[in-house]
Design a protein around this motif. Sequence first.
Motif, PDB file in Angstrom:
ATOM      1  N   ALA A 132      -2.459 -49.130  17.508  1.00 59.50           N
ATOM      2  CA  ALA A 132      -2.347 -50.053  18.637  1.00 59.50           C
ATOM      3  C   ALA A 132      -1.022 -49.898  19.366  1.00 59.50           C
ATOM      4  N   SER A 133      -1.095 -50.038  20.686  1.00 54.30           N
ATOM      5  CA  SER A 133       0.092 -50.151  21.531  1.00 54.30           C
ATOM      6  C   SER A 133      -0.064 -51.456  22.314  1.00 54.30           C
ATOM      7  N   TRP A 134       0.811 -51.713  23.276  1.00 52.42           N
ATOM      8  CA  TRP A 134       0.678 -52.946  24.047  1.00 52.42           C
ATOM      9  C   TRP A 134       1.106 -52.725  25.493  1.00 52.42           C
ATOM     10  N   TYR A 135       0.636 -53.607  26.376  1.00 52.53           N
ATOM     11  CA  TYR A 135       1.044 -53.553  27.778  1.00 52.53           C
ATOM     12  C   TYR A 135       1.372 -54.964  28.249  1.00 52.53           C
ATOM     13  N   GLY A 136       2.384 -55.058  29.126  1.00 51.29           N
ATOM     14  CA  GLY A 136       2.920 -56.378  29.427  1.00 51.29           C
ATOM     15  C   GLY A 136       3.158 -56.701  30.882  1.00 51.29           C
ATOM     16  N   TYR A 150      -5.235 -60.149  34.426  1.00 50.52           N
ATOM     17  CA  TYR A 150      -4.592 -59.964  33.130  1.00 50.52           C
ATOM     18  C   TYR A 150      -3.485 -60.986  32.926  1.00 50.52           C
ATOM     19  N   ASN A 151      -3.516 -61.637  31.758  1.00 54.56           N
ATOM     20  CA  ASN A 151      -2.475 -62.580  31.362  1.00 54.56           C
ATOM     21  C   ASN A 151      -1.753 -61.975  30.166  1.00 54.56           C
ATOM     22  N   MET A 152      -0.512 -61.592  30.347  1.00 56.55           N
ATOM     23  CA  MET A 152       0.220 -60.898  29.290  1.00 56.55           C
ATOM     24  C   MET A 152       0.408 -61.753  28.040  1.00 56.55           C
ATOM     25  N   ARG A 186     -10.134 -51.910  29.669  1.00 53.45           N
ATOM     26  CA  ARG A 186     -10.350 -50.563  29.159  1.00 53.45           C
ATOM     27  C   ARG A 186      -9.017 -49.855  28.930  1.00 53.45           C
ATOM     28  N   GLY A 187      -8.999 -48.981  27.934  1.00 55.22           N
ATOM     29  CA  GLY A 187      -7.798 -48.264  27.562  1.00 55.22           C
ATOM     30  C   GLY A 187      -7.615 -48.357  26.055  1.00 55.22           C
ATOM     31  N   PRO A 188      -6.542 -47.842  25.519  1.00 59.61           N
ATOM     32  CA  PRO A 188      -5.504 -47.030  26.175  1.00 59.61           C
ATOM     33  C   PRO A 188      -5.988 -45.601  26.408  1.00 59.61           C
ATOM     34  N   TYR A 189      -5.374 -44.926  27.348  1.00 64.63           N
ATOM     35  CA  TYR A 189      -5.781 -43.567  27.689  1.00 64.63           C
ATOM     36  C   TYR A 189      -4.727 -42.550  27.270  1.00 64.63           C
ATOM     37  N   ILE A 190      -4.128 -42.799  26.130  1.00 68.65           N
ATOM     38  CA  ILE A 190      -3.172 -41.873  25.529  1.00 68.65           C
ATOM     39  C   ILE A 190      -3.750 -41.413  24.200  1.00 68.65           C
ATOM     40  N   ASP A 191      -3.777 -40.116  23.983  1.00 66.13           N
ATOM     41  CA  ASP A 191      -4.348 -39.573  22.752  1.00 66.13           C
ATOM     42  C   ASP A 191      -3.696 -40.191  21.518  1.00 66.13           C
ATOM     43  N   GLY A 192      -4.526 -40.496  20.539  1.00 62.35           N
ATOM     44  CA  GLY A 192      -4.018 -41.035  19.286  1.00 62.35           C
ATOM     45  C   GLY A 192      -3.917 -42.543  19.247  1.00 62.35           C
ATOM     46  N   ARG A 193      -4.232 -43.214  20.362  1.00 62.73           N
ATOM     47  CA  ARG A 193      -4.187 -44.678  20.393  1.00 62.73           C
ATOM     48  C   ARG A 193      -5.597 -45.230  20.594  1.00 62.73           C
ATOM     49  N   ASP A 194      -5.880 -46.350  19.921  1.00 61.91           N
ATOM     50  CA  ASP A 194      -7.227 -46.924  19.958  1.00 61.91           C
ATOM     51  C   ASP A 194      -7.300 -48.251  20.697  1.00 61.91           C
ATOM     52  N   VAL A 195      -6.226 -49.029  20.646  1.00 57.68           N
ATOM     53  CA  VAL A 195      -6.236 -50.393  21.182  1.00 57.68           C
ATOM     54  C   VAL A 195      -4.952 -50.650  21.953  1.00 57.68           C
ATOM     55  N   ASP A 196      -5.072 -51.337  23.091  1.00 54.59           N
ATOM     56  CA  ASP A 196      -3.912 -51.847  23.818  1.00 54.59           C
ATOM     57  C   ASP A 196      -3.894 -53.362  23.682  1.00 54.59           C
ATOM     58  N   LEU A 197      -2.835 -53.897  23.099  1.00 56.43           N
ATOM     59  CA  LEU A 197      -2.704 -55.338  22.904  1.00 56.43           C
ATOM     60  C   LEU A 197      -2.026 -55.981  24.104  1.00 56.43           C
ATOM     61  N   SER A 198      -2.350 -57.243  24.347  1.00 61.00           N
ATOM     62  CA  SER A 198      -1.538 -58.001  25.293  1.00 61.00           C
ATOM     63  C   SER A 198      -0.151 -58.190  24.677  1.00 61.00           C
ATOM     64  N   TYR A 199       0.818 -58.486  25.518  1.00 60.39           N
ATOM     65  CA  TYR A 199       2.176 -58.702  25.015  1.00 60.39           C
ATOM     66  C   TYR A 199       2.200 -59.851  24.004  1.00 60.39           C
ATOM     67  N   GLY A 200       1.433 -60.908  24.292  1.00 62.60           N
ATOM     68  CA  GLY A 200       1.404 -62.056  23.393  1.00 62.60           C
ATOM     69  C   GLY A 200       0.889 -61.699  22.008  1.00 62.60           C
ATOM     70  N   LEU A 201      -0.164 -60.901  21.944  1.00 66.99           N
ATOM     71  CA  LEU A 201      -0.693 -60.484  20.644  1.00 66.99           C
ATOM     72  C   LEU A 201       0.265 -59.533  19.941  1.00 66.99           C
ATOM     73  N   ALA A 202       0.898 -58.651  20.715  1.00 65.67           N
ATOM     74  CA  ALA A 202       1.843 -57.707  20.119  1.00 65.67           C
ATOM     75  C   ALA A 202       2.997 -58.445  19.442  1.00 65.67           C
ATOM     76  N   ARG A 203       3.440 -59.543  20.034  1.00 69.79           N
ATOM     77  CA  ARG A 203       4.500 -60.342  19.412  1.00 69.79           C
ATOM     78  C   ARG A 203       4.022 -60.957  18.102  1.00 69.79           C
TER      79      ARG A 203
END
Length: 221
Positions: A132-136, A150-152, A186-203
Amino acid sequence: MAFRIQRNQPVSISPQFQRVRMKIERPAQEPLQIASAGNPAAGQPKETGRTVSFDSVLGAEKLKEGGAPRERWVEYTIKENDTLWNLAVKRYHVHVEDIIKDNSIEDPRKIQPGQKIRIRLPSYPERKDVVASWYGREHHGRLMANGEKYNMHGATIAHKELPLGTRVELENPVTRQRVKAVVTDRGPYIDGRDVDLSYGLARKLSVVERGVAPLVMRVLG
Protein backbone atom coordinates in the motif's frame (compact mmCIF):
# COMPACT_ATOMS: atom_id res chain seq x y z
CA MET A 1 -30.69 -78.28 30.34
CA ALA A 2 -33.04 -75.30 30.48
CA PHE A 3 -31.95 -71.90 31.74
CA ARG A 4 -33.73 -68.63 32.38
CA ILE A 5 -32.60 -65.06 31.68
CA GLN A 6 -34.13 -62.48 33.96
CA ARG A 7 -35.28 -59.09 32.66
CA ASN A 8 -32.55 -56.40 32.63
CA GLN A 9 -29.92 -59.07 33.24
CA PRO A 10 -26.82 -58.38 31.09
CA VAL A 11 -26.05 -61.06 28.52
CA SER A 12 -22.55 -61.91 27.40
CA ILE A 13 -22.26 -62.59 23.68
CA SER A 14 -19.37 -64.42 22.11
CA PRO A 15 -17.14 -62.08 20.07
CA GLN A 16 -17.67 -64.02 16.85
CA PHE A 17 -21.39 -63.21 17.01
CA GLN A 18 -21.05 -59.53 17.76
CA ARG A 19 -22.04 -57.12 15.04
CA VAL A 20 -19.25 -55.20 13.40
CA ARG A 21 -20.08 -51.61 12.51
CA MET A 22 -18.66 -50.76 9.12
CA LYS A 23 -18.18 -47.28 7.75
CA ILE A 24 -19.33 -47.08 4.14
CA GLU A 25 -18.14 -44.09 2.22
CA ARG A 26 -19.96 -43.04 -0.91
CA PRO A 27 -18.68 -40.52 -3.41
CA ALA A 28 -20.53 -37.26 -3.83
CA GLN A 29 -23.21 -36.95 -6.47
CA GLU A 30 -23.55 -34.73 -9.48
CA PRO A 31 -26.46 -32.27 -9.47
CA LEU A 32 -29.89 -33.61 -10.34
CA GLN A 33 -31.36 -32.83 -13.74
CA ILE A 34 -35.04 -32.59 -14.52
CA ALA A 35 -36.33 -35.74 -16.21
CA SER A 36 -37.93 -35.41 -19.64
CA ALA A 37 -39.25 -37.66 -22.37
CA GLY A 38 -36.06 -37.24 -24.33
CA ASN A 39 -33.89 -37.83 -21.29
CA PRO A 40 -35.59 -40.37 -18.98
CA ALA A 41 -32.33 -40.99 -17.13
CA ALA A 42 -32.29 -37.43 -15.87
CA GLY A 43 -33.21 -37.08 -12.25
CA GLN A 44 -30.95 -39.96 -11.29
CA PRO A 45 -27.81 -38.86 -9.43
CA LYS A 46 -24.46 -39.81 -10.91
CA GLU A 47 -21.43 -40.78 -8.88
CA THR A 48 -18.49 -38.42 -9.33
CA GLY A 49 -16.27 -39.10 -6.33
CA ARG A 50 -15.84 -35.35 -5.76
CA THR A 51 -17.59 -32.66 -3.78
CA VAL A 52 -21.22 -31.84 -4.43
CA SER A 53 -21.94 -29.07 -6.93
CA PHE A 54 -25.24 -27.22 -6.87
CA ASP A 55 -25.71 -25.87 -10.38
CA SER A 56 -28.61 -24.52 -12.42
CA VAL A 57 -30.28 -22.98 -9.36
CA LEU A 58 -30.41 -19.20 -9.38
CA GLY A 59 -28.85 -17.87 -6.21
CA ALA A 60 -27.19 -21.18 -5.26
CA GLU A 61 -23.50 -21.21 -4.55
CA LYS A 62 -21.17 -23.24 -6.71
CA LEU A 63 -18.80 -25.22 -4.56
CA LYS A 64 -15.20 -26.03 -5.23
CA GLU A 65 -12.97 -28.57 -3.49
CA GLY A 66 -13.39 -28.17 0.25
CA GLY A 67 -16.78 -26.45 0.01
CA ALA A 68 -15.65 -22.83 -0.49
CA PRO A 69 -17.94 -20.69 -2.70
CA ARG A 70 -16.77 -19.82 -6.22
CA GLU A 71 -19.58 -17.57 -7.37
CA ARG A 72 -23.17 -16.73 -6.52
CA TRP A 73 -26.00 -15.26 -8.58
CA VAL A 74 -28.97 -13.18 -7.50
CA GLU A 75 -32.01 -12.08 -9.46
CA TYR A 76 -33.10 -8.45 -9.21
CA THR A 77 -36.24 -6.74 -10.50
CA ILE A 78 -35.62 -3.22 -11.79
CA LYS A 79 -37.52 -0.52 -9.88
CA GLU A 80 -38.42 3.07 -10.71
CA ASN A 81 -35.35 5.36 -10.85
CA ASP A 82 -32.91 2.42 -10.72
CA THR A 83 -29.70 2.70 -12.69
CA LEU A 84 -27.21 -0.05 -13.40
CA TRP A 85 -24.47 2.18 -11.99
CA ASN A 86 -26.20 2.52 -8.62
CA LEU A 87 -27.01 -1.19 -8.49
CA ALA A 88 -23.41 -2.09 -9.25
CA VAL A 89 -21.60 0.45 -7.07
CA LYS A 90 -24.02 1.27 -4.25
CA ARG A 91 -25.81 -2.01 -3.69
CA TYR A 92 -24.03 -5.11 -4.97
CA HIS A 93 -20.42 -3.88 -5.28
CA VAL A 94 -19.79 -5.41 -8.69
CA HIS A 95 -18.58 -4.08 -12.03
CA VAL A 96 -21.37 -2.44 -14.02
CA GLU A 97 -19.77 -3.86 -17.18
CA ASP A 98 -20.37 -7.39 -15.84
CA ILE A 99 -24.09 -6.72 -15.33
CA ILE A 100 -24.37 -5.41 -18.88
CA LYS A 101 -22.51 -8.39 -20.34
CA ASP A 102 -24.23 -11.09 -18.25
CA ASN A 103 -27.68 -9.80 -19.22
CA SER A 104 -26.89 -8.90 -22.85
CA ILE A 105 -28.08 -5.32 -22.28
CA GLU A 106 -27.61 -3.24 -25.43
CA ASP A 107 -28.40 0.18 -23.93
CA PRO A 108 -28.00 0.52 -20.12
CA ARG A 109 -30.03 3.75 -20.21
CA LYS A 110 -33.14 1.93 -21.40
CA ILE A 111 -33.75 -0.54 -18.57
CA GLN A 112 -37.41 -0.65 -17.55
CA PRO A 113 -39.20 -1.10 -14.19
CA GLY A 114 -40.23 -4.73 -13.83
CA GLN A 115 -37.32 -5.96 -15.95
CA LYS A 116 -35.45 -8.85 -14.31
CA ILE A 117 -31.67 -9.06 -14.40
CA ARG A 118 -29.14 -11.53 -13.02
CA ILE A 119 -26.18 -10.26 -10.99
CA ARG A 120 -23.08 -12.36 -10.43
CA LEU A 121 -21.60 -11.80 -6.98
CA PRO A 122 -17.84 -12.32 -6.81
CA SER A 123 -15.99 -14.16 -4.07
CA TYR A 124 -12.54 -13.36 -2.75
CA PRO A 125 -9.84 -15.08 -0.68
CA GLU A 126 -10.17 -14.62 3.07
CA ARG A 127 -7.02 -12.51 3.18
CA LYS A 128 -4.45 -11.15 0.79
CA ASP A 129 -1.05 -9.57 1.32
CA VAL A 130 -0.88 -6.20 -0.45
CA VAL A 131 1.57 -3.35 -0.85
CA ALA A 132 0.00 0.00 0.00
CA SER A 133 0.91 3.61 -0.67
CA TRP A 134 -1.16 6.74 -0.02
CA TYR A 135 -2.27 9.96 -1.70
CA GLY A 136 -3.21 13.19 0.02
CA ARG A 137 -3.50 16.96 -0.24
CA GLU A 138 -2.72 17.42 -3.93
CA HIS A 139 -5.70 15.21 -4.82
CA HIS A 140 -8.06 16.56 -2.15
CA GLY A 141 -11.34 17.67 -3.72
CA ARG A 142 -10.72 16.04 -7.08
CA LEU A 143 -13.28 13.70 -8.58
CA MET A 144 -12.71 10.01 -7.94
CA ALA A 145 -13.69 7.10 -10.18
CA ASN A 146 -17.05 6.81 -8.40
CA GLY A 147 -17.96 10.40 -9.30
CA GLU A 148 -17.53 11.80 -5.79
CA LYS A 149 -14.91 14.26 -4.54
CA TYR A 150 -11.86 12.83 -2.83
CA ASN A 151 -11.61 13.54 0.89
CA MET A 152 -8.05 12.98 2.09
CA HIS A 153 -9.36 12.34 5.61
CA GLY A 154 -12.02 9.83 4.53
CA ALA A 155 -12.00 6.04 4.90
CA THR A 156 -11.45 5.35 1.21
CA ILE A 157 -8.93 3.53 -0.96
CA ALA A 158 -8.05 3.20 -4.62
CA HIS A 159 -7.75 -0.25 -6.18
CA LYS A 160 -7.24 -1.30 -9.79
CA GLU A 161 -9.65 -4.26 -9.89
CA LEU A 162 -12.07 -4.45 -6.95
CA PRO A 163 -15.54 -3.12 -7.85
CA LEU A 164 -16.26 0.41 -6.67
CA GLY A 165 -18.18 0.33 -3.41
CA THR A 166 -16.47 -2.83 -2.15
CA ARG A 167 -15.84 -2.75 1.60
CA VAL A 168 -12.49 -4.00 2.88
CA GLU A 169 -10.55 -4.31 6.11
CA LEU A 170 -6.85 -3.45 6.14
CA GLU A 171 -4.36 -4.43 8.80
CA ASN A 172 -0.78 -3.44 9.49
CA PRO A 173 0.79 -6.83 10.35
CA VAL A 174 3.51 -5.17 12.43
CA THR A 175 1.46 -2.79 14.60
CA ARG A 176 -1.82 -4.79 14.39
CA GLN A 177 -3.68 -1.57 13.59
CA ARG A 178 -6.87 -2.19 11.62
CA VAL A 179 -9.20 0.02 9.60
CA LYS A 180 -12.24 -0.46 7.39
CA ALA A 181 -12.49 1.28 4.05
CA VAL A 182 -14.48 1.53 0.82
CA VAL A 183 -13.09 1.30 -2.71
CA THR A 184 -13.96 4.62 -4.35
CA ASP A 185 -11.13 5.23 -6.81
CA ARG A 186 -8.76 3.53 -9.26
CA GLY A 187 -5.03 3.05 -8.83
CA PRO A 188 -2.23 2.92 -7.90
CA TYR A 189 -0.56 2.80 -11.30
CA ILE A 190 2.97 2.12 -10.09
CA ASP A 191 4.36 -1.38 -10.48
CA GLY A 192 4.54 -3.34 -7.26
CA ARG A 193 1.75 -1.44 -5.50
CA ASP A 194 -1.76 -2.79 -4.94
CA VAL A 195 -3.65 -0.19 -2.89
CA ASP A 196 -3.64 3.59 -2.53
CA LEU A 197 -4.82 4.71 0.91
CA SER A 198 -6.36 8.03 1.78
CA TYR A 199 -4.11 10.17 3.96
CA GLY A 200 -6.43 9.57 6.91
CA LEU A 201 -6.17 5.79 6.63
CA ALA A 202 -2.42 5.96 6.08
CA ARG A 203 -2.07 7.79 9.40
CA LYS A 204 -4.17 5.22 11.25
CA LEU A 205 -2.08 2.39 9.77
CA SER A 206 1.29 4.10 10.40
CA VAL A 207 2.09 4.25 6.69
CA VAL A 208 2.55 8.02 6.24
CA GLU A 209 6.20 8.16 7.27
CA ARG A 210 7.20 5.06 5.30
CA GLY A 211 5.23 6.01 2.21
CA VAL A 212 4.88 2.38 1.12
CA ALA A 213 4.17 -0.57 3.42
CA PRO A 214 2.92 -4.18 3.33
CA LEU A 215 -0.61 -4.69 4.65
CA VAL A 216 -3.12 -7.51 4.94
CA MET A 217 -6.44 -6.95 3.16
CA ARG A 218 -9.73 -8.76 3.74
CA VAL A 219 -12.70 -8.15 1.47
CA LEU A 220 -15.90 -7.72 3.47
CA GLY A 221 -18.29 -7.43 0.54
